[in-house]
Design an enzyme around this catalytic site. Structure first.
Site, PDB file in Angstrom:
ATOM      1  N   LYS A 191       0.890  -1.168   0.000  1.00 24.81           N
ATOM      2  CA  LYS A 191       0.000   0.000   0.000  1.00 24.81           C
ATOM      3  C   LYS A 191       0.921   1.210   0.000  1.00 24.81           C
ATOM      4  O   LYS A 191       1.410   1.643   1.047  1.00 24.81           O
ATOM      5  CB  LYS A 191      -0.882  -0.018   1.252  1.00 24.81           C
ATOM      6  N   GLU A 267       9.891   1.474  10.649  1.00 19.51           N
ATOM      7  CA  GLU A 267      10.890   2.532  10.461  1.00 19.51           C
ATOM      8  C   GLU A 267      10.120   3.840  10.578  1.00 19.51           C
ATOM      9  O   GLU A 267       9.319   4.175   9.705  1.00 19.51           O
ATOM     10  CB  GLU A 267      11.571   2.370   9.112  1.00 19.51           C
ATOM     11  N   CYS A 301      13.917  10.911   6.344  1.00 19.81           N
ATOM     12  CA  CYS A 301      13.808  10.494   7.742  1.00 19.81           C
ATOM     13  C   CYS A 301      15.124  10.672   8.478  1.00 19.81           C
ATOM     14  O   CYS A 301      15.156  10.928   9.665  1.00 19.81           O
ATOM     15  CB  CYS A 301      13.363   9.048   7.807  1.00 19.81           C
ATOM     16  N   GLU A 403       9.103  16.470  15.104  1.00 25.47           N
ATOM     17  CA  GLU A 403       9.578  16.323  13.723  1.00 25.47           C
ATOM     18  C   GLU A 403       8.781  17.244  12.795  1.00 25.47           C
ATOM     19  O   GLU A 403       7.561  17.179  12.757  1.00 25.47           O
ATOM     20  CB  GLU A 403       9.402  14.867  13.274  1.00 25.47           C
TER      21      GLU A 403
HETATM   22  P1  NAD Z   1       2.451   8.433   7.309  1.00 25.76           P
HETATM   23  O1  NAD Z   1       2.613   7.703   8.588  1.00 25.76           O
HETATM   24  O2  NAD Z   1       1.483   9.556   7.274  1.00 25.76           O
HETATM   25  O3  NAD Z   1       2.001   7.443   6.144  1.00 25.76           O
HETATM   26  C1  NAD Z   1       2.779   6.332   5.760  1.00 25.76           C
HETATM   27  C2  NAD Z   1       1.886   5.283   5.151  1.00 25.76           C
HETATM   28  O4  NAD Z   1       1.003   4.775   6.142  1.00 25.76           O
HETATM   29  C3  NAD Z   1       1.003   5.793   4.016  1.00 25.76           C
HETATM   30  O5  NAD Z   1       0.978   4.812   3.003  1.00 25.76           O
HETATM   31  C4  NAD Z   1      -0.359   5.923   4.696  1.00 25.76           C
HETATM   32  O6  NAD Z   1      -1.444   5.834   3.803  1.00 25.76           O
HETATM   33  C5  NAD Z   1      -0.330   4.749   5.645  1.00 25.76           C
HETATM   34  N1  NAD Z   1      -1.237   4.817   6.785  1.00 25.76           N
HETATM   35  C6  NAD Z   1      -1.600   5.906   7.491  1.00 25.76           C
HETATM   36  N2  NAD Z   1      -2.422   5.545   8.515  1.00 25.76           N
HETATM   37  C7  NAD Z   1      -2.559   4.194   8.457  1.00 25.76           C
HETATM   38  C8  NAD Z   1      -3.277   3.234   9.227  1.00 25.76           C
HETATM   39  N3  NAD Z   1      -3.993   3.585  10.287  1.00 25.76           N
HETATM   40  N4  NAD Z   1      -3.196   1.941   8.866  1.00 25.76           N
HETATM   41  C9  NAD Z   1      -2.444   1.559   7.807  1.00 25.76           C
HETATM   42  N5  NAD Z   1      -1.768   2.430   7.033  1.00 25.76           N
HETATM   43  C10 NAD Z   1      -1.805   3.727   7.354  1.00 25.76           C
HETATM   44  O7  NAD Z   1       3.913   8.910   6.891  1.00 25.76           O
HETATM   45  P2  NAD Z   1       4.307   9.826   5.650  1.00 25.76           P
HETATM   46  O8  NAD Z   1       3.816  11.201   5.943  1.00 25.76           O
HETATM   47  O9  NAD Z   1       3.936   9.156   4.401  1.00 25.76           O
HETATM   48  O10 NAD Z   1       5.914   9.795   5.725  1.00 25.76           O
HETATM   49  C11 NAD Z   1       6.665  10.670   6.492  1.00 25.76           C
HETATM   50  C12 NAD Z   1       7.065  10.024   7.810  1.00 25.76           C
HETATM   51  O11 NAD Z   1       7.778   8.829   7.555  1.00 25.76           O
HETATM   52  C13 NAD Z   1       7.994  10.876   8.646  1.00 25.76           C
HETATM   53  O12 NAD Z   1       7.627  10.782  10.001  1.00 25.76           O
HETATM   54  C14 NAD Z   1       9.358  10.222   8.437  1.00 25.76           C
HETATM   55  O13 NAD Z   1      10.288  10.429   9.471  1.00 25.76           O
HETATM   56  C15 NAD Z   1       8.968   8.789   8.334  1.00 25.76           C
HETATM   57  N6  NAD Z   1       9.996   8.027   7.631  1.00 25.76           N
HETATM   58  C16 NAD Z   1      10.791   7.174   8.351  1.00 25.76           C
HETATM   59  C17 NAD Z   1      11.811   6.469   7.704  1.00 25.76           C
HETATM   60  C18 NAD Z   1      12.714   5.544   8.474  1.00 25.76           C
HETATM   61  O14 NAD Z   1      13.455   4.808   7.839  1.00 25.76           O
HETATM   62  N7  NAD Z   1      12.693   5.540   9.800  1.00 25.76           N
HETATM   63  C19 NAD Z   1      11.978   6.615   6.337  1.00 25.76           C
HETATM   64  C20 NAD Z   1      11.153   7.498   5.637  1.00 25.76           C
HETATM   65  C21 NAD Z   1      10.156   8.196   6.291  1.00 25.76           C
END
Ligand code: NAD
Length: 499
Positions: A191, A267, A301, A403
């Site tokens: 997804k 992550e 990230c 963040e």
């Molecule tokens: P997000 O958490 O908003 O969304 C990520 C994914 O989760 C999307 O596909 C979203 O549709 C899905 N999602 C959201 N709610 C959900 C639920 N309840 N159930 C299942 N799926 C759900 O994150 P984002 O805004 O897309 O990405 C940015 C974030 O990701 C930042 O916090 C960043 O630090 C983090 N990030 C971490 C790493 C790492 O390696 N630690 C890498 C990249 C990004």
């Protein structure tokens, strides 16, 4: 752009993105679609078909059937040859992937061509090679009858893996999970982020082209709560969930994973520090910090949002960082001069700008930026933010502890090693840190005391895909990378043979 993953809408010059289930591109049965807009100028790129429960169920069912079918019968070597072919096919269609990634994210072409697409392809080769070469343990057990027993371990796939990925490095972060999952013999339902649906879908064409059996790789589109994300993570046919995204989303997914006690790999977010000592190589520290703060418009990230600088060099460092930030060229992805793109969405722009306002309310001195840049023509409708540097924020300010995920940082002075470590660790996050010093003993001492999964000394984002990657504290659960990915994507089974 492409043959099957996307079709041109007859009504307008936009593309429609569909689900990829059991080797076919299918629209949702609900008929619901959502818009995909260009971050560069807000224009409509196309419509994305949203998966309902029926499509998610079909995808999980297809993934299960593939496990029991040809994919499950293949030898590791056969599977790995196919994954090498996947990587080669991505590279053959490099420009299609590049175009799709740029359209969805607005990031500079030079960045996507250098990082996103090559790493997206490499993730398949790296993990195919890991699974072929990693030994498992064996023990000889002495028994009273003198004949003994042999214990040997085998790694077996976990089953159907749900892959939930974010928008900041869409292909790269998604294949970072899909690569090892498939190499280990699992099947996946992905997804991708609703903001960046295209490259995951395009990968479906690649899978078909190289002959990956139907149902091994599936993609469903939609949002999180009460949409495809939640339907997928709650589906009882999913054996384990790997997720990259925000910490709060991780909490929600963990609750969803509790049904059926499914394993998770997370992550998550960060509020990463850089620690710059007075004895650093100033040119390298400024250059590295510039990249770690502003690369991908701060949407990395591993990026730095807190820069701790030892007091004797504080003013000079801030002045040089300011000059660097003001030299960044914001513009269209295709423009070779562009080195910073827009934020990914209007919603994310609102979030980042709310922190720009908050920083001032919290007492920040705005060294540079702090608002929306003046962009020419259509670009004015895009989701831009100025590269921003603050000083003077008090300890404990929200701007220095939450963040932001934008092109900004707070620069904070420190006196001595102990204070630097204390301030760097004063966060619920623990993802990454950079330490800058020419005193290698001190730099390594500090690196070991920093509470983070990844610490760089005199560099940033120098990635070796064989190494463990992940966050401590609220930045993640588990490690991926190299053999560590196998710890999540396989069960280590012990077989005991009495001789
Ligand atoms: P997000 O958490 O908003 O969304 C990520 C994914 O989760 C999307 O596909 C979203 O549709 C899905 N999602 C959201 N709610 C959900 C639920 N309840 N159930 C299942 N799926 C759900 O994150 P984002 O805004 O897309 O990405 C940015 C974030 O990701 C930042 O916090 C960043 O630090 C983090 N990030 C971490 C790493 C790492 O390696 N630690 C890498 C990249 C990004």
């Amino acid at each position: 752009m492409t043959a099957q993953a996307m079709s041109r809408s007859p009504a307008a010059d936009t593309v429609e993105v569909k689900q990829f289930v059991a080797g076919e591109f299918v629209a949702g049965t609900s008929g619901k679609t959502f818009e995909n807009r260009s971050p560069v100028d807000g224009s409509l790129i196309g419509l994305v078909h949203e998966a309902g429960k029926a499509e998610v169920d079909a995808a999980v069912t297809a993934a299960r059937a593939a496990l029991d079918g040809p994919w499950g019968q293949m030898t590791t070597a056969e599977r790995c040859d196919l994954l090498h072919a996947v990587a080669d096919e991505i590279n053959r269609r490099f420009n299609d992937f590049l175009e799709a990634e740029i359209l969805d994210t607005g990031k500079p072409k030079s960045l996507a061509a250098h990082i996103d697409i090559p790493r997206g392809a490499a993730n398949f080769k790296v993990f195919a090679d890991v699974v072929k070469n990693v030994p498992t343990e064996s023990f000889f057990l002495e028994t009273p009858d003198g004949d003994g027993a042999v214990n040997y371990a085998v790694r077996v796939p976990k089953g159907v893996i749900a892959v939930i990925s974010p928008w900041n490095l869409p292909l790269l972060l998604m294949t970072w999970k899909v690569g090892p999952a498939l190499a280990a013999g699992n099947t996946v339902v992905v997804k991708p982020s609703e903001e960046t649906p295209t490259t995951a879908t395009l990968l479906g064409e690649v899978m078909n082209a190289v002959g990956v059996p139907k149902g091994v790789y599936n993609v469903v589109h939609g949002f999180g709560p009460d949409s495809a994300g939640e339907f997928l993570t709650q589906h009882p046919g999913v054996d384990a969930i790997t997720f990259t995204g925000e910490t709060r989303t991780g909490e929600a997914i963990m609750k969803q994973a509790a049904h059926g006690v499914r394993d998770v790999s997370f992550e998550l977010g960060g509020k990463n520090p850089a620690v710059v000592f007075a004895d650093c190589d100033m040119d390298k520290a400024v250059e590295g910090t510039m990249r770690s703060v502003f690369a991908n418009c701060g949407q990395v990230c591993l990026g730095t949002e807190r820069v701790y600088v030892e007091r004797p060099i504080f003013d000079e460092f801030v002045a040089r960082l300011k000059a660097g930030a003001e030299g960044l060229k914001l513009g269209r992805p295709e423009d070779p001069e562009t080195n910073m793109g827009p934020l990914v969405s209007a919603e994310h722009q609102r979030k980042v700008l709310s922190y720009y306002k908050l920083a001032v309310e919290e007492g920040a001195t705005v060294v540079t930026g702090g608002g929306v840049p003046d962009m020419p023509g259509d670009l004015a409708k895009g989701y831009w933010a100025q590269p921003t540097i603050w000083t003077g924020l008090p300890h404990g300010a929200r701007t220095t502890s939450e963040e932001v995920f934008g092109p900004c940082c707070a620069v904070i002075p420190f006196d001595g090693e102990a204070e630097a470590i204390r301030m760097a660790n004063d966060t619920p996050y623990g993802l990454a840190c950079s330490v800058w010093s020419e005193n290698i003993g001190k730099a390594n001492r500090v690196a070991r005391k920093i509470e983070a999964g990844v610490v760089w000394v005199n560099c940033w984002f120098l990635r070796d895909l064989r190494t463990a990657f992940g966050g401590s504290k609220q930045s993640g659960i588990g490690r991926e990378g190299g053999v560590h990915s196998l710890e999540f994507y396989t069960e280590l089974k012990n077989v005991c043979v009495k001789l």
